[in-house]
Design an enzyme around this catalytic site. Structure first.
Site, PDB file in Angstrom:
ATOM      1  N   PHE A 164      49.344  45.793 -13.535  1.00 47.56           N
ATOM      2  CA  PHE A 164      48.698  47.066 -13.213  1.00 47.56           C
ATOM      3  C   PHE A 164      49.671  48.192 -13.543  1.00 47.56           C
ATOM      4  O   PHE A 164      50.886  47.981 -13.556  1.00 47.56           O
ATOM      5  CB  PHE A 164      48.332  47.105 -11.720  1.00 47.56           C
ATOM      6  CG  PHE A 164      46.864  47.294 -11.473  1.00 47.56           C
ATOM      7  CD1 PHE A 164      45.984  46.250 -11.676  1.00 47.56           C
ATOM      8  CD2 PHE A 164      46.362  48.513 -11.027  1.00 47.56           C
ATOM      9  CE1 PHE A 164      44.624  46.406 -11.446  1.00 47.56           C
ATOM     10  CE2 PHE A 164      45.005  48.676 -10.798  1.00 47.56           C
ATOM     11  CZ  PHE A 164      44.131  47.639 -10.994  1.00 47.56           C
ATOM     12  N   GLN A 206      44.961  62.604  -7.248  1.00 42.93           N
ATOM     13  CA  GLN A 206      45.045  61.661  -8.364  1.00 42.93           C
ATOM     14  C   GLN A 206      43.772  61.660  -9.204  1.00 42.93           C
ATOM     15  O   GLN A 206      42.674  61.530  -8.677  1.00 42.93           O
ATOM     16  CB  GLN A 206      45.279  60.246  -7.847  1.00 42.93           C
ATOM     17  CG  GLN A 206      45.331  59.213  -8.964  1.00 42.93           C
ATOM     18  CD  GLN A 206      45.947  57.907  -8.528  1.00 42.93           C
ATOM     19  OE1 GLN A 206      45.288  57.066  -7.935  1.00 42.93           O
ATOM     20  NE2 GLN A 206      47.227  57.732  -8.796  1.00 42.93           N
ATOM     21  N   LEU A 215      34.162  54.620 -11.614  1.00 46.91           N
ATOM     22  CA  LEU A 215      35.426  53.950 -11.897  1.00 46.91           C
ATOM     23  C   LEU A 215      35.285  52.786 -12.886  1.00 46.91           C
ATOM     24  O   LEU A 215      34.398  51.946 -12.743  1.00 46.91           O
ATOM     25  CB  LEU A 215      35.995  53.419 -10.575  1.00 46.91           C
ATOM     26  CG  LEU A 215      37.327  52.683 -10.632  1.00 46.91           C
ATOM     27  CD1 LEU A 215      38.433  53.620 -11.074  1.00 46.91           C
ATOM     28  CD2 LEU A 215      37.655  52.101  -9.262  1.00 46.91           C
ATOM     29  N   GLU A 255      41.494  49.922 -13.586  1.00 46.63           N
ATOM     30  CA  GLU A 255      42.749  49.833 -14.323  1.00 46.63           C
ATOM     31  C   GLU A 255      43.003  48.380 -14.732  1.00 46.63           C
ATOM     32  O   GLU A 255      43.741  48.105 -15.673  1.00 46.63           O
ATOM     33  CB  GLU A 255      43.868  50.337 -13.403  1.00 46.63           C
ATOM     34  CG  GLU A 255      45.178  50.563 -14.070  1.00 46.63           C
ATOM     35  CD  GLU A 255      46.116  51.360 -13.162  1.00 46.63           C
ATOM     36  OE1 GLU A 255      45.635  52.187 -12.374  1.00 46.63           O
ATOM     37  OE2 GLU A 255      47.323  51.127 -13.243  1.00 46.63           O
ATOM     38  N   ARG A 300      49.019  56.338 -13.470  1.00 49.93           N
ATOM     39  CA  ARG A 300      47.791  57.090 -13.707  1.00 49.93           C
ATOM     40  C   ARG A 300      48.032  58.544 -14.064  1.00 49.93           C
ATOM     41  O   ARG A 300      47.302  59.106 -14.896  1.00 49.93           O
ATOM     42  CB  ARG A 300      46.909  56.985 -12.457  1.00 49.93           C
ATOM     43  CG  ARG A 300      46.378  55.590 -12.286  1.00 49.93           C
ATOM     44  CD  ARG A 300      45.668  55.412 -10.966  1.00 49.93           C
ATOM     45  NE  ARG A 300      45.121  54.060 -10.897  1.00 49.93           N
ATOM     46  CZ  ARG A 300      44.552  53.548  -9.822  1.00 49.93           C
ATOM     47  NH1 ARG A 300      44.445  54.258  -8.709  1.00 49.93           N
ATOM     48  NH2 ARG A 300      44.077  52.322  -9.835  1.00 49.93           N
ATOM     49  N   HIS A 308      40.036  60.834  -8.126  1.00 51.23           N
ATOM     50  CA  HIS A 308      39.977  59.477  -7.606  1.00 51.23           C
ATOM     51  C   HIS A 308      40.563  59.315  -6.216  1.00 51.23           C
ATOM     52  O   HIS A 308      40.003  58.619  -5.375  1.00 51.23           O
ATOM     53  CB  HIS A 308      40.724  58.567  -8.584  1.00 51.23           C
ATOM     54  CG  HIS A 308      40.675  57.120  -8.249  1.00 51.23           C
ATOM     55  ND1 HIS A 308      39.483  56.425  -8.146  1.00 51.23           N
ATOM     56  CD2 HIS A 308      41.660  56.215  -8.004  1.00 51.23           C
ATOM     57  CE1 HIS A 308      39.747  55.158  -7.847  1.00 51.23           C
ATOM     58  NE2 HIS A 308      41.053  55.005  -7.737  1.00 51.23           N
ATOM     59  N   ARG A 351      50.097  57.843  -6.663  1.00 49.92           N
ATOM     60  CA  ARG A 351      49.935  56.483  -6.160  1.00 49.92           C
ATOM     61  C   ARG A 351      49.821  55.491  -7.308  1.00 49.92           C
ATOM     62  O   ARG A 351      49.166  55.777  -8.313  1.00 49.92           O
ATOM     63  CB  ARG A 351      48.668  56.391  -5.300  1.00 49.92           C
ATOM     64  CG  ARG A 351      48.356  54.984  -4.832  1.00 49.92           C
ATOM     65  CD  ARG A 351      47.190  54.947  -3.877  1.00 49.92           C
ATOM     66  NE  ARG A 351      45.896  55.187  -4.508  1.00 49.92           N
ATOM     67  CZ  ARG A 351      45.204  54.281  -5.199  1.00 49.92           C
ATOM     68  NH1 ARG A 351      45.702  53.069  -5.399  1.00 49.92           N
ATOM     69  NH2 ARG A 351      44.033  54.584  -5.708  1.00 49.92           N
TER      70      ARG A 351
END
Lengths: 566, 237
Positions: free
Chosen positions: A114, A227, A239, A242, A273, A339, A381
C-alpha cells in the site's frame, strides 16, 4: 431524561469497538444517526495495516517510521508507537471474531503493498475489508449487552462547568428530542467529505461531532489537513481502492505516460496519497488529463480477468455500473476525491478529549476514529492506517471511558440546554425562509473544492473564508417544507448543512494561517515545508469574533524531521 | 424526459398515493440521483433512506419497477420512460419510501449472527485455507439491505419464517471453518420456519443487488441439516 454510564455517538468501527469494551464494565448506549451496519466504515476497501510479516519480513519499527514519514513529521510519535505496537494484536482479535480476511496459500492473513508502506502490510479481505470488519464488529456488539439508539441524531453536547454531562439527541423516527445524561460521552462520528463536491464519502459524512464540539466552546485540531484520495471514479468520487495500485495498477496521462515517474521516481504509484493526488492534479492542470479533461487513467488490465475478479470484485462491479467501463478491458477514468480528515477533536492516547497547548483534559468527554485527532496521521494519513486507528483507539477509549464512568459522580445535566435545542428545532420546523439548504451545501462544496482543495493560496483562502461566512449567514434563513416530525429528512439536511458550515470555516482559517506546505496541505505561495515555524499542531475554536487559532507542540520520540522523498 | 411515479405516504393523515415527477435524466444518472433531485428541487418532504451511494451500506433498497433494488445502483437508462418507485414490500411503511425493518433485524439477531467458538484462539491467526475462505466470499458480502427478504412471498404470509437474509447469514457461519456451533445452528433452521419453509421461488436471487444466491445457501443448509440428522440417528443407536 435517559441515563447511561457511557453514551457513544456513532456506530462505525471506532464507536462499536469502544462500546464492546465499555459494555463489559458499565451501562453503555450507542446513539447513531444510521443503523450501525450503514456506517461508512463499510466502504473502506483496501485493508488494515499490521506488521504481521505474512508476505515478507516486517517489523513494528518499520511501520512506525513509515507512518511518521507519511505524516510529514506532524504526528505525535508516542501515539503512533501505540498504534503500530498494538496493530498485530488488534488484527488477530478481528480475525478471531470472524473477519473474513483473504488468505495466503498457507492459510495466514493475506497482505499486500500500500502507498507509503515500505512492506506489504495491508491485511485485506479482497476489496471489501471495511465491510467485513464493520459487520463482524457489529455482530460482536449484539452480545455485549448494549443499548442501541439507531437513527437518533445528536444535536448538542451538554457541558456543565467544564465537564461533559451528556448529549441532546433527536429520535429521527418520531422527532422527539431527549436528554441523555451520562458520566462519559465518546464521540465517534467519522469524517466530513461532504464539505467537498467530489468525495468518496457517504452522504451521511457531515462531520457532526466536530460541529458539536465547536458549538460547546471546545477545540478542534489540524483541520486544514484534508486528504484527497488519488483515485476516485471520475465525476462520482466513489473510491477505487489504493489496493488496485498495491496489486500493481498504473496511472496514465493523455500521452500514455506513467507520469508518477516525474513525481516519485522510486515509489511510483505507491507513493503516499498527498504526493499522488498533487501529481494527478498537476497533470490535469497542465493539460495532460485524458483528452485535456479533468481525469487520468488507472490501468489494471494487465492483471487479467481472473485476478481482477478475485482481488478487486467490488471495484469491477462499481466501475461497470457507475461509469459503464469494464476495467478488465478498459482503463478506469479517475480523479482525486476528498476522502479523509487528518484533523479532528484533540485527544490523548486514551481518547480523552484535551484542551489547549498544555493538553488539559475535558472531564467526561472522549473521542476516537476519524473525528478524533490523536494525532497518528499528522499532515497525511497512509492508507490502511484508518481502520487500524479506529479499532486501536476505539478499544482504548472504551476502556478509559468505562474506568472513568465506574468511578466518577454524575455531573448535573444543564436542563436549559434541552429547552434551547427544542426551541431551535421548533423554529426550524416552522421556518418559511427563502434559502435552500441543499443549494447552500452545493455552494459550500464548490467553494471548498475550488478555493481550499489540493492546491491552495492566500487570495483563494481569503475568498473561501469570506464565502463560507456569507453562506453561514444565509443558512439562518433556510426554509423547510416538510412540517412533519416523523422522519423529517429535510430537517436533518438543514442541521447537517449547518454543521458543515460550522467547521468548513475552521478548515479555511487554519489553511490560510499555515504558511508552509506539509502533507496534504499545499500552499502554492509557500511550497516548502517550514519546520522552523510550523512543526506544530493547529488548535482552533470559536469565540464571538470568529475562529481563533493557537498552536501546540508535537511529540517526537524517535524520528527528527528529515526531507521526505519517495 | 422520465416520469417517476413515487409512492407517498404521510403518517399524520394516513393517506397513501402515487405522485408523478418529471425529470430530464442525463446518461449515468441513478434512481437515487433522481430522488435527491426531486427532494432538493421539487418537494423537500419526500423521504427515503440513503447514505453511501456506492452499493455497500444497504440503506436505499426499494421497489423500482416491481423489482427490489438499490436506488443508488440502478441506472435510469436501464429502465423505461415511466419509473415506478415504491417502498419495500412486507414491512410497515413509516413514511414515503421508508419502512420499519424491525422484523428484518429481529430475524437476523435471532439466528446468533456471530462466530461461536469454545476453544481459546491461538496467539496469531487461525489458519484457514484459501479454499475454506472462498466458500465465505459470497455470504459475507451481503449488505443486509433487505431486498431479498422483502421479495419473499413466504415471509409475506408468515413472519415466523426466517427468510433468505437470515438463512444466508446462518450459512455464512456454518460454512466458516472457525465456527464451532454447527449443531446449534442447524438445530435453529432444521424446522418448518427454517430451511424447509423455502419454496425455491428464487425471487431473493433475482432481487439481490450484490448478486448473491440465498437459495443456494439454503440448499447447502438443507444438505448439512440432513447429514446432521442422519449422523444423529446413528449416534442414538
Amino acid at each position: 431524561m435517559r441515563e447511561h454510564d457511557v453514551v457513544i455517538v456513532g456506530g462505525g468501527l471506532a464507536g462499536l469497538r469502544a462500546a464492546i469494551e465499555a459494555g463489559r464494565g458499565v451501562d453503555t448506549a450507542v446513539v447513531s444517526k444510521l443503523h450501525p451496519l450503514r456506517s461508512h466504515t463499510g466502504a473502506a476497501q483496501g485493508g488494515i495495516a499490521a506488521s504481521l510479516g505474512n508476505a515478507s519480513r516486517d517489523s513494528v519499527e518499520e511501520h512506525l517510521f513509515d507512518t511518521v514519514k507519511g505524516s510529514d513529521y506532524l504526528c505525535d510519535q508516542d501515539a503512533v508507537e501505540i498504534l503500530v505496537k498494538e496493530a498485530p494484536g488488534n488484527v488477530y482479535d478481528l480475525e478471531h471474531i470472524g473477519v473474513v480476511f483473504s488468505r495466503t496459500e498457507d492459510g495466514k492473513i493475506a497482505q499486500r503493498p500500500f502507498g507509503g508502506h515500505s512492506k506489504p502490510r495491508a491485511c485485506y479481505a479482497a476489496d471489501w475489508t471495511g465491510h467485513t470488519v464493520l459487520h463482524t464488529i457489529y455482530e460482536q456488539s449484539l452480545i455485549a449487552g448494549l443499548r442501541f439508539y439507531d437513527e437518533w441524531y445528536a444535536l448538542a453536547i451538554a457541558m456543565n462547568d467544564g465537564a461533559c454531562a451528556g448529549i441532546v439527541a433527536m429520535n429521527i423516527a418520531t422527532g422527539d428530542i431527549e436528554a441523555f445524561h451520562a458520566k462519559a460521552v465518546i464521540f465517534a462520528t467519522g469524517g466530513y467529505g461532504r464539505a467537498y463536491r467530489i468525495t468518496s464519502n457517504a452522504y451521511a459524512n457531515t462531520g457532526d461531532g466536530l460541529a458539536l464540539v465547536l458549538n460547546a466552546g471546545l477545540q478542534v485540531q489540524d483541520m486544514e489537513f484534508v486528504q484527497f484520495h488519488p483515485t476516485g471514479l471520475y465525476q462520482q468520487g466513489i473510491l477505487v481502492t489504493e489496493g488496485a495500485r498495491g496489486e500493481g495498477g498504473y496511472l496514465l496521462n493523455d500521452k500514455d505516460e506513467r507520469f508518477m515517474e516525474r513525481y516519485a521516481k522510486e515509489k511510483m504509484e505507491l507513493a503516499p496519497r498527498d504526493v499522488i493526488s498533487r501529481a494527478i492534479q498537476t497533470e490535469i492542470n497542465e493539460g495532460r488529463g485524458i483528452g485535456g479533461k479533468d481525469f487520468v487513467y488507472l490501468d489494471i488490465r494487465h492483471f487479467g480477468e481472473e485476478h481482477i475478479r478475485e482481488s478487486l470484485p467490488q471495484i469491477q462491479d462499481l466501475v461497470v455500473n457507475f461509469l459503464g467501463v469494464d476495467p478488465i478491458k478498459q482503463p478506469i477514468p479517475i480523479q482525486p476525491t476528498a476522502h479523509y480528515s487528518m484533523g479532528g477533536i484533540p485527544t490523548d492516547v486514551h481518547g480523552q478529549v484535551i484542551f489547549g497547548p498544555e493538553r488539559e483534559p475535558v472531564p467526561g468527554l472522549y473521542a476516537a476514529g476519524e473525528c478524533a485527532c490523536v494525532s497518528v496521521h499528522g499532515a497525511n494519513r497512509l492508507g490502511t492506517n484508518s481502520l487500524l486507528e479506529a479499532v486501536t483507539f476505539g478499544r482504548r477509549v472504551g476502556i478509559a471511558a468505562s474506568e472513568f464512568a465506574s468511578e466518577a459522580k454524575n455531573v448535573p445535566f444543564p436542563e436549559e440546554l434541552l429547552s434551547q435545542v427544542k426551541e431551535d428545532v421548533d423554529k426550524l420546523l416552522g421556518s418559511t425562509g427563502k434559502e435552500s439548504a441543499p443549494l447552500i451545501r452545493t455552494e459550500l462544496q464548490e467553494t471548498m473544492t475550488n478555493l481550499c482543495g489540493i492546491f491552495r493560496k492566500e487570495a483563494d483562502l481569503r475568498n473561501c473564508i469570506e464565502k463560507v461566512r456569507e453562506l453561514r449567514e444565509r443558512a439562518d434563513d433556510v426554509g423547510i417544507h416538510d412540517r412533519s416530525r416523523i422522519f423529517n429528512t429535510e430537517l436533518i439536511d438543514v442541521l447537517e448543512t449547518r454543521n458543515l458550515l460550522e467547521f468548513s470555516e475552521v478548515i479555511a482559517v487554519g489553511a490560510e494561517a499555515r504558511r508552509e506546505s506539509r502533507g496534504a496541505h499545499f500552499r502554492t505561495d509557500y511550497p516548502k515545508r517550514d519546520d522552523g515555524n510550523w512543526l506544530k499542531h493547529t488548535l482552533a475554536w470559536r469565540e464571538k469574533g470568529g475562529v481563533v487559532l493557537d498552536y501546540k507542540d508535537i511529540v517526537i520520540t524517535k524520528y527528527q524531521p528529515r526531507e521526505r522523498r519517495y | 424526459m422520465t416520469i417517476f411515479g413515487v409512492f407517498r405516504y404521510a403518517p399524520e393523515d394516513g393517506k397513501a398515493r402515487f405522485v408523478d415527477y418529471q425529470l430530464d435524466v442525463p446518461r449515468g444518472t441513478t434512481v437515487l440521483d433522481c430522488l435527491l433531485k426531486i427532494k432538493h428541487e421539487m418537494d423537500g418532504s419526500l423521504s427515503f433512506r440513503y447514505s453511501c451511494r456506492s452499493a455497500i451500506c444497504g440503506s436505499c433498497a426499494m421497489t423500482i419497477d416491481g423489482t427490489n433494488r438499490l436506488a443508488c445502483k440502478t441506472q435510469v437508462s436501464t429502465l423505461g420512460r415511466v419509473v415506478k418507485v415504491e417502498p419495500l414490500t412486507g414491512y410497515p411503511v413509516i413514511k414515503d419510501l421508508i419502512v420499519d425493518m424491525d422484523l428484518f433485524w429481529r430475524q437476523y439477531t435471532s439466528i446468533k449472527p456471530y462466530l461461536i467458538y469454545r476453544s481459546s484462539p491461538p496467539e496469531g491467526e487461525w489458519t484457514q485455507s484459501p479454499e475454506e475462505r472462498r466458500i465465505l466470499e459470497e455470504p459475507s458480502t451481503c449488505i443486509m439491505c433487505g431486498a431479498c427478504s422483502s421479495s419473499c412471498p413466504v415471509i409475506w404470509t408468515d413472519e415466523r419464517y426466517l427468510g433468505p437474509a437470515a438463512l444466508l447469514k446462518v450459512w455464512r457461519f456454518v460454512a466458516d471453518s472457525r465456527d464451532e456451533a454447527e449443531e446449534e445452528r442447524l438445530g435453529m433452521i432444521n424446522n418448518e420456519f427454517g430451511v424447509w419453509r423455502c419454496h425455491t421461488i428464487f425471487r431473493c436471487v433475482d432481487s439481490c443487488p450484490k448478486e448473491i444466491n440465498p437459495t443456494e445457501a439454503i440448499e447447502h443448509l438443507r444438505r448439512a441439516a440432513v447429514r446432521h440428522s442422519i449422523r444423529g440417528l446413528f449416534r442414538r443407536k
